[in-house]
Motif scaffolding. Structure first.
Motif, PDB file in Angstrom:
ATOM      1  N   SER A 184     -14.255  15.408  46.982  1.00 60.50           N
ATOM      2  CA  SER A 184     -15.639  15.756  46.650  1.00 60.50           C
ATOM      3  C   SER A 184     -16.587  14.893  47.479  1.00 60.50           C
ATOM      4  O   SER A 184     -16.193  13.867  48.036  1.00 60.50           O
ATOM      5  N   GLU A 185     -17.836  15.306  47.525  1.00 61.84           N
ATOM      6  CA  GLU A 185     -18.848  14.560  48.283  1.00 61.84           C
ATOM      7  C   GLU A 185     -18.954  13.116  47.758  1.00 61.84           C
ATOM      8  O   GLU A 185     -19.066  12.178  48.527  1.00 61.84           O
ATOM      9  N   THR A 186     -18.875  12.975  46.448  1.00 62.46           N
ATOM     10  CA  THR A 186     -18.932  11.628  45.861  1.00 62.46           C
ATOM     11  C   THR A 186     -17.740  10.796  46.313  1.00 62.46           C
ATOM     12  O   THR A 186     -17.894   9.636  46.713  1.00 62.46           O
ATOM     13  N   ASP A 187     -16.552  11.391  46.270  1.00 62.30           N
ATOM     14  CA  ASP A 187     -15.356  10.657  46.705  1.00 62.30           C
ATOM     15  C   ASP A 187     -15.452  10.265  48.181  1.00 62.30           C
ATOM     16  O   ASP A 187     -15.063   9.160  48.566  1.00 62.30           O
ATOM     17  N   LEU A 188     -15.977  11.176  48.989  1.00 61.25           N
ATOM     18  CA  LEU A 188     -16.111  10.876  50.419  1.00 61.25           C
ATOM     19  C   LEU A 188     -17.000   9.655  50.630  1.00 61.25           C
ATOM     20  O   LEU A 188     -16.701   8.777  51.435  1.00 61.25           O
ATOM     21  N   THR A 189     -18.088   9.617  49.880  1.00 57.09           N
ATOM     22  CA  THR A 189     -19.000   8.476  50.007  1.00 57.09           C
ATOM     23  C   THR A 189     -18.333   7.196  49.498  1.00 57.09           C
ATOM     24  O   THR A 189     -18.493   6.121  50.076  1.00 57.09           O
ATOM     25  N   MET A 190     -17.557   7.331  48.422  1.00 59.49           N
ATOM     26  CA  MET A 190     -16.866   6.152  47.889  1.00 59.49           C
ATOM     27  C   MET A 190     -15.859   5.622  48.905  1.00 59.49           C
ATOM     28  O   MET A 190     -15.763   4.415  49.131  1.00 59.49           O
ATOM     29  N   ILE A 191     -15.120   6.539  49.518  1.00 63.77           N
ATOM     30  CA  ILE A 191     -14.127   6.121  50.514  1.00 63.77           C
ATOM     31  C   ILE A 191     -14.825   5.441  51.693  1.00 63.77           C
ATOM     32  O   ILE A 191     -14.430   4.353  52.127  1.00 63.77           O
ATOM     33  N   ALA A 192     -15.892   6.071  52.173  1.00 66.23           N
ATOM     34  CA  ALA A 192     -16.597   5.494  53.331  1.00 66.23           C
ATOM     35  C   ALA A 192     -17.176   4.120  52.987  1.00 66.23           C
ATOM     36  O   ALA A 192     -17.164   3.205  53.813  1.00 66.23           O
ATOM     37  N   THR A 193     -17.645   3.976  51.756  1.00 68.26           N
ATOM     38  CA  THR A 193     -18.219   2.693  51.359  1.00 68.26           C
ATOM     39  C   THR A 193     -17.126   1.620  51.263  1.00 68.26           C
ATOM     40  O   THR A 193     -17.311   0.483  51.714  1.00 68.26           O
ATOM     41  N   ALA A 194     -15.987   1.992  50.690  1.00 74.64           N
ATOM     42  CA  ALA A 194     -14.876   1.034  50.597  1.00 74.64           C
ATOM     43  C   ALA A 194     -14.408   0.617  51.983  1.00 74.64           C
ATOM     44  O   ALA A 194     -14.180  -0.571  52.255  1.00 74.64           O
ATOM     45  N   VAL A 195     -14.294   1.601  52.873  1.00 76.39           N
ATOM     46  CA  VAL A 195     -13.877   1.292  54.251  1.00 76.39           C
ATOM     47  C   VAL A 195     -14.884   0.338  54.890  1.00 76.39           C
ATOM     48  O   VAL A 195     -14.532  -0.625  55.553  1.00 76.39           O
ATOM     49  N   SER A 196     -16.155   0.596  54.632  1.00 78.58           N
ATOM     50  CA  SER A 196     -17.202  -0.247  55.194  1.00 78.58           C
ATOM     51  C   SER A 196     -17.046  -1.694  54.721  1.00 78.58           C
ATOM     52  O   SER A 196     -17.116  -2.635  55.512  1.00 78.58           O
ATOM     53  N   GLU A 197     -16.824  -1.863  53.416  1.00 80.73           N
ATOM     54  CA  GLU A 197     -16.666  -3.223  52.866  1.00 80.73           C
ATOM     55  C   GLU A 197     -15.491  -3.950  53.509  1.00 80.73           C
ATOM     56  O   GLU A 197     -15.610  -5.107  53.929  1.00 80.73           O
ATOM     57  N   ILE A 198     -14.363  -3.258  53.553  1.00 82.22           N
ATOM     58  CA  ILE A 198     -13.142  -3.917  54.039  1.00 82.22           C
ATOM     59  C   ILE A 198     -13.222  -4.153  55.544  1.00 82.22           C
ATOM     60  O   ILE A 198     -12.791  -5.195  56.054  1.00 82.22           O
ATOM     61  N   ALA A 199     -13.811  -3.197  56.252  1.00 78.25           N
ATOM     62  CA  ALA A 199     -13.962  -3.360  57.699  1.00 78.25           C
ATOM     63  C   ALA A 199     -14.898  -4.533  58.009  1.00 78.25           C
ATOM     64  O   ALA A 199     -14.638  -5.342  58.888  1.00 78.25           O
ATOM     65  N   ARG A 200     -15.955  -4.652  57.249  1.00 84.06           N
ATOM     66  CA  ARG A 200     -16.887  -5.766  57.445  1.00 84.06           C
ATOM     67  C   ARG A 200     -16.190  -7.097  57.228  1.00 84.06           C
ATOM     68  O   ARG A 200     -16.393  -8.047  57.977  1.00 84.06           O
ATOM     69  N   ASN A 201     -15.392  -7.165  56.184  1.00 79.67           N
ATOM     70  CA  ASN A 201     -14.670  -8.412  55.926  1.00 79.67           C
ATOM     71  C   ASN A 201     -13.776  -8.769  57.095  1.00 79.67           C
ATOM     72  O   ASN A 201     -13.675  -9.931  57.491  1.00 79.67           O
ATOM     73  N   MET A 202     -13.115  -7.731  57.649  1.00 76.98           N
ATOM     74  CA  MET A 202     -12.228  -7.989  58.788  1.00 76.98           C
ATOM     75  C   MET A 202     -13.003  -8.587  59.941  1.00 76.98           C
ATOM     76  O   MET A 202     -12.541  -9.496  60.608  1.00 76.98           O
ATOM     77  N   VAL A 203     -14.197  -8.035  60.182  1.00 80.35           N
ATOM     78  CA  VAL A 203     -15.003  -8.513  61.304  1.00 80.35           C
ATOM     79  C   VAL A 203     -15.600  -9.889  60.975  1.00 80.35           C
ATOM     80  O   VAL A 203     -15.573 -10.801  61.790  1.00 80.35           O
ATOM     81  N   GLU A 204     -16.100 -10.040  59.741  1.00 81.56           N
ATOM     82  CA  GLU A 204     -16.801 -11.273  59.393  1.00 81.56           C
ATOM     83  C   GLU A 204     -15.866 -12.452  59.152  1.00 81.56           C
ATOM     84  O   GLU A 204     -16.154 -13.577  59.535  1.00 81.56           O
ATOM     85  N   TYR A 205     -14.762 -12.173  58.493  1.00 83.01           N
ATOM     86  CA  TYR A 205     -13.890 -13.284  58.106  1.00 83.01           C
ATOM     87  C   TYR A 205     -12.537 -13.275  58.819  1.00 83.01           C
ATOM     88  O   TYR A 205     -11.911 -14.314  58.941  1.00 83.01           O
ATOM     89  N   GLY A 206     -12.077 -12.098  59.215  1.00 86.98           N
ATOM     90  CA  GLY A 206     -10.714 -12.002  59.747  1.00 86.98           C
ATOM     91  C   GLY A 206     -10.636 -11.996  61.266  1.00 86.98           C
ATOM     92  O   GLY A 206      -9.557 -11.826  61.822  1.00 86.98           O
ATOM     93  N   GLY A 207     -11.775 -12.168  61.924  1.00 81.64           N
ATOM     94  CA  GLY A 207     -11.771 -12.173  63.384  1.00 81.64           C
ATOM     95  C   GLY A 207     -11.454 -10.810  63.985  1.00 81.64           C
ATOM     96  O   GLY A 207     -11.000 -10.718  65.112  1.00 81.64           O
ATOM     97  N   GLY A 208     -11.681  -9.759  63.228  1.00 82.62           N
ATOM     98  CA  GLY A 208     -11.394  -8.410  63.721  1.00 82.62           C
ATOM     99  C   GLY A 208      -9.962  -8.012  63.425  1.00 82.62           C
ATOM    100  O   GLY A 208      -9.107  -8.872  63.203  1.00 82.62           O
ATOM    101  N   GLY A 209      -9.722  -6.734  63.396  1.00 82.50           N
ATOM    102  CA  GLY A 209      -8.378  -6.260  63.083  1.00 82.50           C
ATOM    103  C   GLY A 209      -8.247  -4.788  63.380  1.00 82.50           C
ATOM    104  O   GLY A 209      -8.903  -4.269  64.272  1.00 82.50           O
TER     105      GLY A 209
END
Ligand SMILES: Nc1ncnc2c1ncn2[C@@H]1O[C@H](COP(=O)(O)OP(=O)(O)O)[C@@H](O)[C@H]1O
Ligand SMILES: [Mg+2]
Lengths: 141, 284
Positions: free
Chosen positions: A36-61
């Motif tokens: 659903s549209e809501t699920d798509l937004t939830m997935i994209a938001t979760a990906v955004s959070e985890i991707a940001r952490n990788m860049v901010e704290y994990g030196g990229g991945g």
């Protein structure tokens, strides 16, 4: 248990531009599964959070996106599994990092716990000095 | 592959010496070499060699190709064109082939095997190099687009005291800072008491974006202006509530129209003179 995976896609996540790329890739793949549209937004938001952490704290991945067919208990159930791996400093206390409001940076400390709530399954594996792997799954209801 | 590697190992010193001479004649490469210390160069060479061994002897190509791609991206970013690489590969090919024919003139089958190995290796390397250049180019274009977008944060004055700030696209730290800065300057210049920040054009609001936006609102408040955030879609609202980043203390409304209606009310405009009324009349 029949778990078959379609060919997965794999993307580097090293900067803001690639965070956007990862978000788009996740959303596009998820859309083909009928979320659903809501699920798509939830997935994209979760990906955004985890991707940001990788860049901010994990030196990229790197992030991989895979379609899963069947979860063992519910045959034929389809889902999207996202795995994020970095070889950064790791998280010394995962349980603590998963708490609302805990941050070692200048964030809100809501990325990890927030992503967990946005997804159906969520796991963090981390070893200090080795790196961090977050895997998370959302099922199409 | 193994046979090729053994042969290369045996001839490495001579081949490397010649290649170095070629590299020094290509200004772009020579400059990069000069920018690295001898220790750095030696380190890089050692690592490259170990990875190459892993690829050719153990068949584990990925680490080598990834390393190559990373280096290629650096070269691409420093503006060294892809074509610069080709004489290097040609010299390598010619040199090794010459030595090969010399060494094993009596064993053509072996020469053929080693040549195949060499070509296979070089083809893979050139392929990865080309891909890395493409990628670097794409990134550059992305960054330029980003820069263009960044330069265009229009802040419009709808009427005395009321500003409208449409935020479009990616809100990273740099851009958030720039948005906040121009917002605060405008508030001061126009003596604005009310700002509508419309984020319809922001595709995803995660905790970081929410935090940035909330901080911009807080800074505006300190300057005496109230901010109304509009354009949060129902999906984004739900995601924000789920992660717990609801931007408490920030007044939010569904869409721009509601934002303008609210502005009318707050600024004490009657229905006839209100912007909301005019807008509705126009579209009717
Ligand atoms: N990939 C990672 N590598 C190292 N540390 C991480 C990683 N992801 C998260 N962390 C740690 O977990 C903390 C909490 O992360 P998060 O919940 O996303 O909040 P925030 O990003 O706001 O700090 C971070 O401050 C950081 O210390
Ligand atoms: Mg975070």
């Amino acid at each position: 248990m029949a778990v078959t995976m379609a060919p997965e896609s794999r993307l580097p996540v090293r900067d803001d531009g690639e965070i956007v790329g990862a978000r788009r890739a996740a959303r596009a793949l998820a859309a083909t599964l009928g979320f659903s549209e809501t699920d798509l937004t939830m997935i994209a938001t979760a990906v955004s959070e985890i991707a940001r952490n990788m860049v901010e704290y994990g030196g990229g991945g790197e992030m991989t996106f895979a379609v899963i067919d069947g979860d063992g208990r519910v045959p034929g159930r389809r889902g999207l599994r996202i795995t994020a791996t970095d070889h950064g400093p790791g998280i010394p206390d995962v349980e603590r990092a998963m708490q609302d409001g805990y941050t070692t940076g200048r964030g809100l400390g809501l990325g990890l716990p927030g992503a967990r709530r946005l997804m159906d399954e969520f796991r963090v594996e981390s070893a200090v000095g080795v790196g961090t792997t977050v895997s998370m799954t959302k099922w199409v209801v | 592959m193994r046979e090729y590697w053994d042969f290369y190992e045996k001839n490495r010193d001579a081949v490397d010496a010649t290649l170095r001479a070629v590299v020094e004649k290509i200004p772009a490469f020579a400059q990069v070499m000069r920018s690295m210390s001898p220790a750095q160069l030696a380190e890089q060479e050692k690592r490259g060699l170990a990875l190459q061994r892993q690829a050719l002897v153990e068949g584990n190509w990925r680490p080598y190709l990834e390393d190559l791609a990373a280096q290629a991206e650096n070269f691409a970013r420093s503006g060294i064109p892809f074509s610069t690489w080709l004489p290097l590969f040609t010299s390598f090919r010619v040199l090794l082939r010459g030595r090969l024919f010399e060494a094993y003139a009596a064993d053509p089958a072996r020469v053929a095997r080693i040549l195949d190995g060499m070509n296979h290796y070089l083809d893979r390397a050139v392929g990865v190099l080309g891909d890395a250049y493409d990628l670097a180019k794409e990134r550059l274009i992305g960054q330029q687009q980003e820069a263009i977008r960044e330069l265009s944060t229009p802040i419009l004055q709808l009427r005395e005291g009321l500003l409208i700030l449409p935020v479009v696209g990616l809100v990273d730290t740099r851009r958030a800072r720039q948005i906040t800065e121009s917002l605060l300057l405008r508030i001061r210049d126009r003596r604005a008491e009310l700002v509508i920040m419309d984020i319809t054009g922001v595709p995803i609001v995660d905790s970081k974006v929410a935090n940035h936006l909330a901080q911009a609102c807080e800074a505006a408040r300190l300057m005496g202006a109230q901010v109304i955030v509009t354009g949060i879609s129902p999906e984004i609202a739900q995601a924000l509530v789920t992660i717990g980043a609801e931007m408490r203390g920030v007044r939010t409304l569904a869409d721009l129209q509601s934002g303008i209606e609210e502005a009318d009310r707050l600024q004490g405009f009657g229905r006839s003179k209100s912007l909301a009324h005019e807008a509705a009349a126009e579209t009717a």
